[in-house]
Design a protein around this motif. Structure first.
Motif, PDB file in Angstrom:
ATOM      1  N   SER A  19       0.754  -1.223   0.073  1.00 37.99           N
ATOM      2  CA  SER A  19       0.038   0.112  -0.186  1.00 37.99           C
ATOM      3  C   SER A  19       0.604   1.231   0.024  1.00 37.99           C
ATOM      4  N   GLU A  20       2.171   1.073   0.100  1.00 34.65           N
ATOM      5  CA  GLU A  20       3.113   2.324   0.104  1.00 34.65           C
ATOM      6  C   GLU A  20       3.136   3.047  -1.116  1.00 34.65           C
ATOM      7  N   GLU A  21       3.252   4.546  -1.248  1.00 30.49           N
ATOM      8  CA  GLU A  21       3.490   4.974  -2.255  1.00 30.49           C
ATOM      9  C   GLU A  21       5.099   5.370  -2.574  1.00 30.49           C
ATOM     10  N   LEU A  22       5.698   4.418  -3.327  1.00 30.45           N
ATOM     11  CA  LEU A  22       6.973   4.421  -3.454  1.00 30.45           C
ATOM     12  C   LEU A  22       7.491   5.533  -4.579  1.00 30.45           C
ATOM     13  N   SER A  23       8.711   5.868  -4.396  1.00 30.23           N
ATOM     14  CA  SER A  23       9.224   6.815  -5.535  1.00 30.23           C
ATOM     15  C   SER A  23       9.600   5.931  -6.608  1.00 30.23           C
ATOM     16  N   SER A  24      10.050   6.567  -7.701  1.00 31.20           N
ATOM     17  CA  SER A  24      10.099   5.820  -8.867  1.00 31.20           C
ATOM     18  C   SER A  24      11.544   4.882  -8.853  1.00 31.20           C
ATOM     19  N   LEU A  25      12.419   5.514  -7.962  1.00 32.73           N
ATOM     20  CA  LEU A  25      13.799   4.951  -7.886  1.00 32.73           C
ATOM     21  C   LEU A  25      13.625   3.802  -7.049  1.00 32.73           C
ATOM     22  N   HIS A  26      12.669   3.869  -6.048  1.00 35.00           N
ATOM     23  CA  HIS A  26      12.641   2.699  -4.821  1.00 35.00           C
ATOM     24  C   HIS A  26      11.849   1.735  -5.617  1.00 35.00           C
ATOM     25  N   SER A  27      10.791   2.168  -6.548  1.00 37.49           N
ATOM     26  CA  SER A  27      10.135   0.859  -6.969  1.00 37.49           C
ATOM     27  C   SER A  27      10.718   0.358  -8.048  1.00 37.49           C
ATOM     28  N   GLY A  28      11.724   0.920  -8.878  1.00 38.92           N
ATOM     29  CA  GLY A  28      12.304   0.340 -10.006  1.00 38.92           C
ATOM     30  C   GLY A  28      13.375  -0.501  -9.592  1.00 38.92           C
ATOM     31  N   CYS A  43      14.886  -0.867  -6.124  1.00 40.80           N
ATOM     32  CA  CYS A  43      14.988  -1.838  -4.744  1.00 40.80           C
ATOM     33  C   CYS A  43      14.018  -2.973  -4.613  1.00 40.80           C
ATOM     34  N   LYS A  44      13.369  -3.237  -5.418  1.00 42.69           N
ATOM     35  CA  LYS A  44      12.404  -4.304  -5.246  1.00 42.69           C
ATOM     36  C   LYS A  44      12.062  -5.183  -6.589  1.00 42.69           C
ATOM     37  N   PRO A  45      11.730  -6.295  -6.637  1.00 47.86           N
ATOM     38  CA  PRO A  45      11.551  -7.054  -8.078  1.00 47.86           C
ATOM     39  C   PRO A  45      10.395  -6.702  -8.668  1.00 47.86           C
ATOM     40  N   SER A  46      10.179  -6.809 -10.023  1.00 46.74           N
ATOM     41  CA  SER A  46       8.953  -6.429 -10.763  1.00 46.74           C
ATOM     42  C   SER A  46       7.812  -7.115 -10.179  1.00 46.74           C
ATOM     43  N   ASN A  47       6.499  -6.477 -10.445  1.00 38.43           N
ATOM     44  CA  ASN A  47       5.180  -7.336  -9.920  1.00 38.43           C
ATOM     45  C   ASN A  47       5.154  -8.590 -10.864  1.00 38.43           C
ATOM     46  N   ASP A  48       5.627  -8.437 -12.052  1.00 37.06           N
ATOM     47  CA  ASP A  48       5.491  -9.674 -12.694  1.00 37.06           C
ATOM     48  C   ASP A  48       6.216 -10.858 -12.294  1.00 37.06           C
ATOM     49  N   CYS A  49       7.147 -10.712 -11.499  1.00 40.14           N
ATOM     50  CA  CYS A  49       7.977 -11.991 -10.855  1.00 40.14           C
ATOM     51  C   CYS A  49       7.132 -12.687  -9.979  1.00 40.14           C
ATOM     52  N   ASN A  50       6.157 -12.026  -9.030  1.00 39.08           N
ATOM     53  CA  ASN A  50       5.310 -12.781  -8.181  1.00 39.08           C
ATOM     54  C   ASN A  50       6.300 -13.287  -7.083  1.00 39.08           C
ATOM     55  N   GLY A 101      15.626  -3.077 -16.209  1.00 43.70           N
ATOM     56  CA  GLY A 101      15.166  -2.335 -16.935  1.00 43.70           C
ATOM     57  C   GLY A 101      14.411  -1.370 -16.236  1.00 43.70           C
ATOM     58  N   ALA A 102      13.735  -1.715 -15.256  1.00 41.43           N
ATOM     59  CA  ALA A 102      12.764  -1.134 -14.352  1.00 41.43           C
ATOM     60  C   ALA A 102      13.521  -0.138 -13.648  1.00 41.43           C
ATOM     61  N   CYS A 103      14.676  -0.532 -13.019  1.00 41.75           N
ATOM     62  CA  CYS A 103      15.490   0.764 -12.491  1.00 41.75           C
ATOM     63  C   CYS A 103      15.895   1.784 -13.355  1.00 41.75           C
ATOM     64  N   LYS A 104      16.181   1.346 -14.489  1.00 41.30           N
ATOM     65  CA  LYS A 104      16.681   2.435 -15.660  1.00 41.30           C
ATOM     66  C   LYS A 104      15.388   3.385 -15.904  1.00 41.30           C
ATOM     67  N   ALA A 105      14.097   2.665 -15.865  1.00 38.48           N
ATOM     68  CA  ALA A 105      13.011   3.290 -16.207  1.00 38.48           C
ATOM     69  C   ALA A 105      12.752   4.237 -14.932  1.00 38.48           C
TER      70      ALA A 105
END
Length: 272
Positions: A162-171, A173-180, A217-221
């Motif tokens: 539920s956290e509103e992460l920054s774009s750098l944190h989301s890309g 510091c954590k894996p993509s949502n696709d990975c499950n 790629g998510a980190c670069k994005a």
């Protein structure tokens, strides 16, 4: 008698000269203590900017107050070039940042970012291996994900989602949502065994704090999204600065005309 426009140009350049001193000192200080690519990247532009401002302000100050027309001419030429460059950069900044946005996820407070959503020019910059190695070093040295981990370490999986992460944190510091992947902590996620992932970011992830998703790629994005937001703000500031420079340039032109008139009449009187 030095005219009003000359006084204004002189005063503005005194302020600019004073401003150049801490910029130059800061650049020299960084160059002596730089221990990472991130810090080394900053020192040279700061030194160059400090020296540039110092020389230009001296040219404007001496040219206006001492009525040295050739110095004031150089000052006006540099100002004109600066106005043109700043105008072109502002237009360029708006053009290269007009694409790209985070993708909202169902049941998540944060967004995820895809490299292909951004302009080709920006993609080429981060896809360059040499560039990205330096950028990644900066991200690691600045403890982007370490601070992220500390901030959300007490979250349950539901709270984290539920956290509103920054774009750098989301890309980065954590894996993509696709990975499950299974959530353990903000920077520790367990992969599912025997699963073939279609998203290459899933294979690039590692729980090592110096790896995480820094090669994704998510980190670069995420970085490009951060740059996009910053460049938009810079472009708006540039517009204000452009107006200021045009006013200063106009006053400088008046001072240059005053110098020519004074020199002309001074020379004319000298014949009598």
């Amino acid at each position: 008698m030095v005219r009003f426009s000359n006084n204004i140009v002189g005063l503005l350049n005194i302020l600019t000269f004073i401003l150049s001193i801490p910029i130059l000192i800061g650049g020299i200080w960084l160059s002596h203590r730089a221990s990472s690519d991130c810090e080394k990247f900053l020192d040279t532009p700061m030194i160059a900017l400090g020296v540039f401002l110092m020389l230009v302000s001296l040219a404007g100050l001496i040219g206006a107050c001492c009525r040295v027309s050739w110095l004031l001419w150089i000052y006006l030429l540099v100002m004109f070039v600066l106005i043109v460059v700043l105008f072109c950069f502002t237009i360029f900044a708006f053009l290269v940042t007009n694409k790209g946005a985070g993708q909202a996820l169902s049941g998540k407070g944060y967004k995820e970012y895809r490299l292909g959503d951004y302009s080709n020019w920006l993609q080429k910059r981060v896809n360059n291996t040499k560039n990205w190695r330096k950028i990644k070093s900066c991200l690691i040295d600045s403890n982007v994900c370490s601070s992220f981990s500390d901030e959300y370490k007490s979250d349950t999986v539901e709270q984290f989602y539920s956290e509103e992460l920054s774009s750098l944190h989301s890309g980065c510091c954590k894996p993509s949502n696709d990975c499950n992947f299974t959530y353990v902590s903000p920077i520790v996620w367990n992969a599912q065994t025997g699963v073939v992932y279609t998203n290459p970011d899933c294979n690039a992830w590692a729980n090592d704090p110096k790896v995480l998703c820094f090669n994704c790629g998510a980190c670069k994005a995420g970085l490009l999204q951060s740059i996009k937001s910053d460049w938009k703000k810079v472009a708006v500031i540039n517009i204000v600065f452009l107006v200021f420079l045009i006013i200063v340039y106009s006053v400088g032109c008046c001072a240059f005309r005053n110098n020519r008139e004074d020199n002309y009449y001074g020379g004319y009187k000298g014949h009598y």
